[in-house]
Motif scaffolding. Sequence first.
Motif, PDB file in Angstrom:
ATOM      1  N   CYS A   1       0.765  -1.248  -0.094  1.00 15.03           N
ATOM      2  CA  CYS A   1       0.062  -0.062   0.027  1.00 15.03           C
ATOM      3  C   CYS A   1       0.820   1.241   0.079  1.00 15.03           C
ATOM      4  O   CYS A   1       0.671   2.069  -0.750  1.00 15.03           O
ATOM      5  CB  CYS A   1      -0.930  -0.107   1.359  1.00 15.03           C
ATOM      6  N   ARG A   2       1.987   1.270   0.657  1.00  9.90           N
ATOM      7  CA  ARG A   2       2.870   2.705   0.844  1.00  9.90           C
ATOM      8  C   ARG A   2       3.241   2.789  -0.399  1.00  9.90           C
ATOM      9  O   ARG A   2       3.358   3.813  -0.799  1.00  9.90           O
ATOM     10  CB  ARG A   2       3.899   2.179   1.852  1.00  9.90           C
ATOM     11  N   ALA A   3       4.015   1.690  -0.939  1.00  9.83           N
ATOM     12  CA  ALA A   3       4.660   1.812  -2.469  1.00  9.83           C
ATOM     13  C   ALA A   3       3.672   2.231  -3.334  1.00  9.83           C
ATOM     14  O   ALA A   3       3.890   3.376  -4.126  1.00  9.83           O
ATOM     15  CB  ALA A   3       5.288   0.580  -2.754  1.00  9.83           C
ATOM     16  N   LEU A   4       2.351   1.813  -3.476  1.00  9.04           N
ATOM     17  CA  LEU A   4       1.518   2.116  -4.332  1.00  9.04           C
ATOM     18  C   LEU A   4       1.103   3.741  -4.200  1.00  9.04           C
ATOM     19  O   LEU A   4       0.980   4.502  -5.066  1.00  9.04           O
ATOM     20  CB  LEU A   4       0.338   1.095  -4.614  1.00  9.04           C
ATOM     21  N   MET A   5       0.783   3.936  -3.216  1.00  6.48           N
ATOM     22  CA  MET A   5       0.371   5.339  -2.458  1.00  6.48           C
ATOM     23  C   MET A   5       1.484   6.361  -3.170  1.00  6.48           C
ATOM     24  O   MET A   5       1.123   7.326  -3.811  1.00  6.48           O
ATOM     25  CB  MET A   5       0.363   5.669  -1.200  1.00  6.48           C
TER      26      MET A   5
ATOM     27  N   VAL B   1      -7.560  -0.771  -7.669  1.00 10.11           N
ATOM     28  CA  VAL B   1      -8.501  -0.181  -6.837  1.00 10.11           C
ATOM     29  C   VAL B   1      -9.422  -1.157  -6.213  1.00 10.11           C
ATOM     30  O   VAL B   1      -9.735  -0.944  -5.011  1.00 10.11           O
ATOM     31  CB  VAL B   1      -9.505   0.489  -8.074  1.00 10.11           C
ATOM     32  N   GLU B   2      -9.892  -2.376  -6.690  1.00  4.75           N
ATOM     33  CA  GLU B   2     -10.588  -3.234  -6.109  1.00  4.75           C
ATOM     34  C   GLU B   2     -10.017  -3.941  -4.846  1.00  4.75           C
ATOM     35  O   GLU B   2     -10.571  -4.116  -3.853  1.00  4.75           O
ATOM     36  CB  GLU B   2     -11.138  -4.369  -6.900  1.00  4.75           C
ATOM     37  N   ARG B   3      -8.717  -4.301  -5.075  1.00  4.46           N
ATOM     38  CA  ARG B   3      -7.843  -4.867  -3.799  1.00  4.46           C
ATOM     39  C   ARG B   3      -7.653  -3.854  -2.746  1.00  4.46           C
ATOM     40  O   ARG B   3      -7.839  -3.972  -1.622  1.00  4.46           O
ATOM     41  CB  ARG B   3      -6.459  -5.208  -4.437  1.00  4.46           C
ATOM     42  N   LEU B   4      -7.528  -2.372  -2.966  1.00  2.10           N
ATOM     43  CA  LEU B   4      -7.336  -1.590  -1.903  1.00  2.10           C
ATOM     44  C   LEU B   4      -8.681  -1.097  -1.255  1.00  2.10           C
ATOM     45  O   LEU B   4      -8.535  -1.249  -0.210  1.00  2.10           O
ATOM     46  CB  LEU B   4      -6.917  -0.011  -2.585  1.00  2.10           C
ATOM     47  N   VAL B   5      -9.734  -1.291  -2.084  1.00  2.00           N
ATOM     48  CA  VAL B   5     -11.022  -1.124  -1.530  1.00  2.00           C
ATOM     49  C   VAL B   5     -11.206  -2.323  -0.427  1.00  2.00           C
ATOM     50  O   VAL B   5     -11.983  -2.100   0.756  1.00  2.00           O
ATOM     51  CB  VAL B   5     -12.297  -0.963  -2.579  1.00  2.00           C
ATOM     52  N   ALA B   6     -11.023  -3.421  -0.858  1.00  2.00           N
ATOM     53  CA  ALA B   6     -11.153  -4.596  -0.195  1.00  2.00           C
ATOM     54  C   ALA B   6     -10.223  -4.737   1.306  1.00  2.00           C
ATOM     55  O   ALA B   6     -10.507  -5.133   2.185  1.00  2.00           O
ATOM     56  CB  ALA B   6     -10.623  -5.917  -0.872  1.00  2.00           C
ATOM     57  N   LEU B   7      -9.235  -3.876   1.180  1.00  4.98           N
ATOM     58  CA  LEU B   7      -8.289  -3.714   2.469  1.00  4.98           C
ATOM     59  C   LEU B   7      -8.727  -2.441   3.272  1.00  4.98           C
ATOM     60  O   LEU B   7      -8.224  -2.491   4.632  1.00  4.98           O
ATOM     61  CB  LEU B   7      -6.799  -3.348   2.137  1.00  4.98           C
TER      62      LEU B   7
ATOM     63  N   ASP C   1      -7.268  -4.295   9.672  1.00  9.99           N
ATOM     64  CA  ASP C   1      -6.971  -3.500  10.717  1.00  9.99           C
ATOM     65  C   ASP C   1      -6.459  -2.121  10.710  1.00  9.99           C
ATOM     66  O   ASP C   1      -6.337  -1.772   9.439  1.00  9.99           O
ATOM     67  CB  ASP C   1      -5.809  -4.288  11.738  1.00  9.99           C
ATOM     68  N   ALA C   2      -6.627  -1.134  11.706  1.00  5.33           N
ATOM     69  CA  ALA C   2      -6.417   0.244  11.375  1.00  5.33           C
ATOM     70  C   ALA C   2      -5.130   0.431  10.803  1.00  5.33           C
ATOM     71  O   ALA C   2      -5.125   1.466   9.657  1.00  5.33           O
ATOM     72  CB  ALA C   2      -6.303   0.730  12.717  1.00  5.33           C
ATOM     73  N   SER C   3      -3.880  -0.147  10.859  1.00  5.14           N
ATOM     74  CA  SER C   3      -2.795   0.361  10.013  1.00  5.14           C
ATOM     75  C   SER C   3      -2.822  -0.026   8.434  1.00  5.14           C
ATOM     76  O   SER C   3      -2.673   0.937   7.825  1.00  5.14           O
ATOM     77  CB  SER C   3      -1.504  -0.599  10.715  1.00  5.14           C
ATOM     78  N   VAL C   4      -3.258  -0.931   8.189  1.00  2.00           N
ATOM     79  CA  VAL C   4      -3.354  -1.749   6.914  1.00  2.00           C
ATOM     80  C   VAL C   4      -4.650  -0.772   6.234  1.00  2.00           C
ATOM     81  O   VAL C   4      -4.465  -0.261   5.161  1.00  2.00           O
ATOM     82  CB  VAL C   4      -3.660  -3.144   6.521  1.00  2.00           C
ATOM     83  N   GLY C   5      -5.701  -0.646   6.699  1.00  2.00           N
ATOM     84  CA  GLY C   5      -6.900   0.108   6.336  1.00  2.00           C
ATOM     85  C   GLY C   5      -6.495   1.572   6.048  1.00  2.00           C
ATOM     86  O   GLY C   5      -6.838   2.282   5.003  1.00  2.00           O
ATOM     87  N   ALA C   6      -5.654   2.211   6.768  1.00  2.00           N
ATOM     88  CA  ALA C   6      -5.312   3.524   6.653  1.00  2.00           C
ATOM     89  C   ALA C   6      -4.336   3.733   5.527  1.00  2.00           C
ATOM     90  O   ALA C   6      -4.341   4.626   4.973  1.00  2.00           O
ATOM     91  CB  ALA C   6      -4.614   4.113   8.010  1.00  2.00           C
ATOM     92  N   LYS C   7      -3.462   2.922   5.497  1.00  2.00           N
ATOM     93  CA  LYS C   7      -2.560   2.737   4.141  1.00  2.00           C
ATOM     94  C   LYS C   7      -3.019   2.612   3.004  1.00  2.00           C
ATOM     95  O   LYS C   7      -3.001   3.242   2.024  1.00  2.00           O
ATOM     96  CB  LYS C   7      -1.429   1.769   4.398  1.00  2.00           C
ATOM     97  N   ALA C   8      -4.344   1.511   3.191  1.00  2.09           N
ATOM     98  CA  ALA C   8      -5.058   1.413   1.659  1.00  2.09           C
ATOM     99  C   ALA C   8      -5.849   2.483   1.380  1.00  2.09           C
ATOM    100  O   ALA C   8      -5.936   2.957   0.181  1.00  2.09           O
ATOM    101  CB  ALA C   8      -6.018   0.101   2.079  1.00  2.09           C
ATOM    102  N   ALA C   9      -6.360   3.488   2.415  1.00  2.00           N
ATOM    103  CA  ALA C   9      -6.986   4.518   2.168  1.00  2.00           C
ATOM    104  C   ALA C   9      -6.121   5.608   1.400  1.00  2.00           C
ATOM    105  O   ALA C   9      -6.522   6.354   0.613  1.00  2.00           O
ATOM    106  CB  ALA C   9      -7.764   5.183   3.498  1.00  2.00           C
ATOM    107  N   GLY C  10      -4.982   5.642   2.135  1.00  3.44           N
ATOM    108  CA  GLY C  10      -3.967   6.563   1.654  1.00  3.44           C
ATOM    109  C   GLY C  10      -3.669   6.336  -0.038  1.00  3.44           C
ATOM    110  O   GLY C  10      -3.554   7.266  -0.878  1.00  3.44           O
TER     111      GLY C  10
END
Length: 168
Positions: A88-92, A111-117, A121-130
């Motif tokens: 997620c960090r790299a893609l962001m 897009v679909e995989r990031l939405v699925a994340l 948990d808060a750490s991964v979800g926040a990175k996926a949102a970013g």
Amino acid sequence: SVGAKAAGALANVLSSNDPNRVAARAAGAVPLLVTMLRGGGEAAASAAQAIAMIAGETEGRDAVAAETDAIRLLVGLLSSVECAAQACRALMNIAHGSPASGTAIASAGGVERLVALLPSDASVGAKAAGALANVLSSNDPNRVAARAAGAVPLLVTMLRGGGEAAAS
């Protein structure tokens, strides 16, 4: 593995240090790190972390995006519990200020995989949102794909402070 340790150390050397990022690119780190993504596990997570650091500045972002299979491999790592946060960090960072990279990430199913994340948990979800924020920036087709994948209610749940609750 030695490669995983070296990639982790490289990520630390590159953190918030543009001259070191330039030096790593000049030394040929990007293709080596992309190759490490193929193996999964700790080595891939460390490689994704180092790629995120390299992509933290414009030339590095462009170098990673231009590397064959980099985006596809990073999107693939989103389904790995061990690698998702660093992917997620790299893609962001790759998508930051680059609608073309956002399109490439979407084309790889990002897009679909990031939405699925998002409900992770808060750490991964926040990175996926970013990452999702950058992938969607200035990119209407990606915004439509995110809505179709269910991003809106998940993001609203995160606004309420319930990122993990969205999964239930």
